[in-house]
Every structure is written in C-alpha cells, then in structure tokens.
Design an enzyme around this catalytic site. Sequence first.
Site, short mmCIF file in Angstrom:
data_model
loop_
_atom_site.label_atom_id
_atom_site.label_comp_id
_atom_site.label_asym_id
_atom_site.label_seq_id
_atom_site.Cartn_x
_atom_site.Cartn_y
_atom_site.Cartn_z
N SER A 164 0.83 -1.20 0.00
CA SER A 164 0.00 0.00 0.00
C SER A 164 0.86 1.25 0.00
CB SER A 164 -0.93 0.02 1.22
OG SER A 164 -1.66 1.24 1.25
N LYS A 215 -4.48 -6.53 3.50
CA LYS A 215 -4.46 -5.44 2.51
C LYS A 215 -5.87 -5.17 2.00
CE LYS A 215 -2.88 -2.41 -0.45
NZ LYS A 215 -3.83 -2.31 -1.53
N HIS A 261 -7.56 -3.26 4.71
CA HIS A 261 -6.98 -1.92 4.64
C HIS A 261 -7.74 -1.08 3.62
CE1 HIS A 261 -4.42 0.94 2.45
NE2 HIS A 261 -3.71 1.11 3.55
N ASN A 262 -7.97 -1.67 2.45
CA ASN A 262 -8.67 -0.93 1.40
C ASN A 262 -10.13 -0.66 1.77
OD1 ASN A 262 -6.24 -1.24 0.14
ND2 ASN A 262 -7.08 -1.97 -1.79
N GLU A 294 -10.07 2.18 4.02
CA GLU A 294 -9.76 3.32 3.14
C GLU A 294 -11.03 3.83 2.43
OE1 GLU A 294 -7.83 3.32 -1.22
OE2 GLU A 294 -6.49 2.57 0.34
#
Length: 620
Positions: A287, A342, A345-346, A349
């Site tokens: 990232s 990940k 995480h997105n 986000e």
Amino acid sequence: MGVSGVGKTTIGLLLSEKIGIPFFDGDDFHPEVNKKKMEAGEPLNDGDRLGWLKSLNELAQEKQSEEGAVIACSALKDDYRQLLRQSIKSIYFVHLEGSFELISERMKQRENHFMPEALLQSQFDALENPKKALTFSITMTPEEITNQAVNIITNKTEFGLIGLGVMGKSLCRNLANNGFNISMYNRHVDEKEVDIAKDFKAEFPVFKNSLAFDNLGNFVASMQQPRKIMLMVNAGKPVDYVIADLEPYLDKGDIIIDGGNSHFEDTKRRIDYLKEKEIHFVGTGVSGGEEGALKGPSIMPSGNKEAYDEIAPYLDTIAAVDKNGKGCCTYVGPEGSGHYIKMVHNGIEYAEMQLLAEVYQLLRTQGKTPSEIADLMGSWTKTELNSFLLEITVNILRKKEGEGWLIDKILDKAGNKGTGNWTTVSAANLGIPATVISSALFARYVSAFKETRIKMVDLYEQEKIAPQFDIDTLKEAYTAARIINHHQGFDLINEASKTYSWNLNLSEIARVWTNGCIVRSELMESLVNLFTNSDKAILFQPSIVDQVKSLKNSLKMIVIASIESDAPIPCFSEALTYLNSMTTKNLSANMIQAQRDYFGAHTYERVDKKGTFHTDWLGS
C-alpha cells in the site's frame, strides 16, 4: 546452440573474446562419417549424434576444471542437452533463433560447409525449443546478442520484478535507489508494448547495474538462485498466466512474490499449487500508491515463513519506516493473510474517503468554497485527526483550474477496483457487521448511476435547506465515525484470524499501517499502543469508550441535521446506527426469529429457558 546457419560460430567467438575463455566449434568434433553423410544430403539420426555429443560433454568436463569454455553445438533436442550437461556444475545454453527463410538465405551465402541448405528443414523438424536457455533472435546484431548474454552470465542480479506499470516502475526505482541490482521484465506486445523495460532502464542512471528484458527466459536466467521474483500485474487471471509462463524456467527453492491486490483465497490456492513443485509463493499486500512505492510503501507479506526470511532484507529495506525507525514491513502470517489484511486496509480506506467526502459535501451546502473548506480541514491536520487522506483532501480542495476549483469540474461518479467489494463479502461470510465499510462501497455504486439520479431529481424535485450545525460538532462527529470505522475493520481482521487460524498480531498490523500506506494517521499510531497493551476490540478499550461517549451526541446532531435537510451521509448515518445497535440490549431480532419460525420452522431460542423451540403459530 540452434539450427545450422544461425551464427553459432560468430556469436561463440565473440563470447569467447568478451569473457576471456576458449572457443570450440562443435562441428569440428563430428567424425568423418557424419560429415560425409551430411555432405551427401542425408540428415543425421540420434545414433549418428550420440558419440559426437559424448565427445563434446567430455570436452566440457575437461574445461570446467580449468577456466571454462564456449562451445558451439546444434543441441537441437532436450535429450541432447541433458547428455551435454552430464557432470557439468554450471552451464548456460545460449539459443539463437530465427525464421526458416532468414536462416535459409544465410546458408546459401556461406561457402565450403559440409552442411547443405537442403538439410535445414530436417533441423527445424528435430528442434525442441529449450525452456531454460538464454534465447536471442538473430535479427539482433551479433554485438547486441553478445553483450546481453555476457551481462546475464557475468552480472547476476539479486532480485527480479515483472510488470512495469506505475507501481512496478516505482518499486524498481525504490529497489535500485537502495543499492540493489535488479532484473526488470515487461512483456512484448507488437505495436502496444515494445521495449518497455529497455526504455525504462535507459531513462534512469540508477539502473546502470540492473538488467532489462522482454524475454522471460533470459529474465529468469539473469538472477542469483534462489530467484526472488516480484509480480506487479493485475489481480485475477493475469497472475495465473504469469505463473504458468514462469514455471518452466524456475528451480526448486525459487520464490514468487505477488505484490498486487490478489484475493486471499487465490493466494492460498497458488501457494498450495506451487508448494507441490517446491516453489515458494509469498502473497504480499503493498500500500502507498505510486509515491509510496517509490519512497517507501507499507508491505504485508504472508505464506511460508522461511521464504519470507529470504526476501525480508529486500522488502524491509524498501518499506517506509515507523516513528521508531523500524520498517513498515512485517511477516503477517500463513496462507493469504497478507492479501487479506491489505483487502481490509482498502475497505477501511473506502470508508475514510467517503467520510471526508461527506464532510466536504456538508460544508458545501453551507455555502463554503473549496478554499474555505481547505483552510478548515487544514487546521484539523494539526490535531489528532491528521491523516494522509485528510492531507491530500486539503490539497485537492486548493487546486484551481483557471478561475475556478478543479474539484467542481470532476464528474461525481466514483470508481472501484473490487477490494471494497471483497471486504464486504468477507464480512458477510464471517458474520461481522462492517457496516460503515459496506455503506462506503454502496455509496460508490449509487454515484455510478449518474443518469438515473438526474432523472429522479426531476421526479422528486424538492426544495432543500442547508443543514444547520457548527464546525466543532462536525469535527467531533467525524472523529467518532472514524473510530467506529477502524473498530469494524480490525474486528473483521480479528475474526478472520480466528476463523482461518492465522494468529494475526493486530498491534503489528497497525504499526505497519502508520507510514507508507493510504490509511496512515494519528489514530492508527494510537492503535499500536492500544493493541499492544490489551487484546480488547477498539470500542471496548476504556479510553475509547470515554471518548466515544463524549462524541456521540455530536454524531447524532450531524445525522439529524442532514436528515432534516435531505443531505445523504451514508457513512455518518451508518456509524451512528451501528453504535446505537451495539449499545441496545434488546433489539427487534426477536420478531425476526418469530417470523422465520412461522414461515420456515427455523426454531428460536428463549430468554426464560434453555434449548431451541418451534411453535405452531396458528394452533391453540
């Protein structure tokens, strides 16, 4: 090696001169009976070639105890090459290839050679293209072929990267800037992708000791073993295609690192498939976008721990560093856990971006200009609300084009690349109410229906009033909504860790998200210590409980003001709904259970006695 007429002697002599070792022409070792047979226009069979190949192998064994040698030999079949490599510790096959027409024309021009042009077709018929060889087209000049071959043979690189898109190029520069000699590969597609790697290498002096390829076999051969190859290609089938293309060139112990946004279940499947072939596959979340990839991203590898240990010096060196100077790279856990976090995480986000967009929209309804909103949000960057996404939002709001602001000229249709969808699906599969993330995803889907929205405005035209609130209330509501978003994201990670037996370290995950990545923030910094000192979920942490209790009324006031003015704020609304639901002792789900039992006999539990029950709802 190659069919007769490709220029083996020419290239062999040049290689001999460049490397400083003797050259031998395999044709000179043919017995007279073989030469006479070819002169008569008869092709050699395997029996004819056996003694000749054995003599060349004996020559190679003799020379390997000295300085080595360059030997020109047709070596058309794989069986021939296996015989030639017997008892040889280190050998390179340099395969010269070209079209029948070009080679035929060359053979017609050479003089006094026992191999006539008429036998060329028989050589093409016998040729089995080698997988593990340096392969060069004879349309290149002899000097170009020689220089590239020497580079590959004598200048072994430490690390390889496939896929020179935006992220791939930035990671290559990052690696080279940190002193690593790398090999770079991008596919060749006529008239579309031509000399991508070569041109990229020429663009930056830092690549002076790195190598560039559009031939996959040569790319793999250029690296030290065990090879460490990072893939920066689109998720899904493209990763499988690259693995299939790579596999014939790889050896046991080689390591493939998938740095794209692959689905964690695909990563597990690939790990299991390659494990049978004793090739390691490391699923790695990366990232930071283009700038992060260049200056230092957050890196989240998972899979075989021993394979990670081999690549850790490279990944840790190119990663961002936290406030204590430690690399924002950590071994996450087994299987596809690196790609899983990940993905989450997105998802976090998505919600962080939507919350900022809602703050911006609410302030616009009050008549504030983008510059005024930028000044306000800019003041928040000096507080505990600071984050990378807040900082870039301020910069976006300040950007002008002509007399107006660029933001006002951007169409309000948001795209997505699938990770928010995957996060929502995973949350549903695991039964975790990551509702703020899901609302952010569906807000993007709603935005995509621009034409439909325009039609519905005409149908439901109404006078809208600006929502009434003060800035401090908005700031506090935004603070509360962000805490709830992060709670849901880490709650999902924790549930996945238990379900899949990954044993994930939430504090370490938060730490590698404190720099380099898109969700880096002051809040993330605080979560590192929270998770270090307690295994409680975020909304159960005593300091967070006190904070959210003091902020809840502001979140409520913003939602009420927005509802009264018909302003859509899906993530703010959902954050409040989630908090209200999770702090309600008795929900309406008892009615849901009764309904399910009524039409489907799904049974229910009772509050006054243990067990499961079914009722005949129409009986007496």
